[in-house]
Design a protein around this motif. Structure first.
Motif, short mmCIF file in Angstrom:
data_model
loop_
_atom_site.label_atom_id
_atom_site.label_comp_id
_atom_site.label_asym_id
_atom_site.label_seq_id
_atom_site.Cartn_x
_atom_site.Cartn_y
_atom_site.Cartn_z
N GLU A 11 0.82 -1.21 0.00
CA GLU A 11 0.00 0.00 0.00
C GLU A 11 0.86 1.26 0.00
N ASP A 12 2.09 1.15 0.54
CA ASP A 12 2.95 2.32 0.70
C ASP A 12 4.25 2.26 -0.09
N THR A 14 7.92 5.67 -2.13
CA THR A 14 7.44 5.32 -0.80
C THR A 14 6.46 6.40 -0.35
N ARG A 15 5.43 5.98 0.36
CA ARG A 15 4.45 6.95 0.86
C ARG A 15 4.96 7.49 2.19
N TRP A 60 3.62 10.76 -1.62
CA TRP A 60 4.57 9.89 -2.32
C TRP A 60 5.86 10.64 -2.59
#
Length: 188
Positions: free
Chosen positions: A118-119, A158-159, A164
């Protein structure tokens, strides 16, 4: 085994290797869904905005798209080894080479994004870069003001709390042409 047979076998092996399908994540990426649509669009925007900021020599804006430390691999252009460096060092290097004297134009397309979680995601895209420096056209500097390169970019995202960000960037050159003086000489 005769030399002709060896050459024929080697040629067949190369042809088979080149015709083997690439992994789906390299050629297609993760399918876009309602859940990933915004992240997908944002990553493409960021990669394109890095190029636009570099060409505009807006170094603060270019820096804003990276985490504080990044993994880089530009070995296909510059040799050396991949490294993890402060993002500020990357921007300092770009700004030292691409001064006002050296115009640049970066273009990318065919973005393919694969979500690892998700990230975290990786984007692969085709890229083109053009550099022009009038001083390169002087006979003693090679006689050509242009240098250009084509290849594949890979951005790792990467979040973060701020959205982002790119935490790794690689470029794998597939072709280049023009004056290496323009490529290798910092603008003044």
């Amino acid at each position: 085994m005769t030399r002709t047979l060896k050459v024929a076998l080697a040629s067949t092996a190369v042809a088979l290797a080149m015709s083997a399908p690439a992994p789906a994540e390299t050629t297609a990426g993760t399918p876009v869904t309602v859940d990933t649509l915004v992240a997908h669009a944002e990553m493409i925007r960021i990669a394109d905005a890095i190029d636009a900021a570099v060409d505009a020599k807006d170094w603060a804006l270019a820096r804003s798209f990276f985490t504080d430390e990044i993994r880089i691999d530009f070995t296909s252009l510059a040799g050396g080894a991949p490294a993890t460096i402060p993002a500020d060092a990357l921007i300092d290097g770009w700004s030292a080479n691409l001064t006002a004297e050296k115009a640049s134009f970066h273009l990318r397309g065919n973005h393919r994004i694969t979500f690892e979680s998700e990230d975290a995601a990786t984007m692969v895209s085709h890229g083109y870069a053009w550099n022009r420096m009038d001083r390169g056209a002087l006979p003693e500097n090679g006689g050509d003001a242009l240098w250009e390169v084509w290849g594949t970019y890979e951005h790792s995202f990467t979040r973060t709390e701020d959205g982002w960000r790119v935490d790794a960037m690689s470029f794998f050159a597939t072709a280049e042409r023009g004056n290496s003086f323009v490529r290798n000489t910092p603008g003044s």
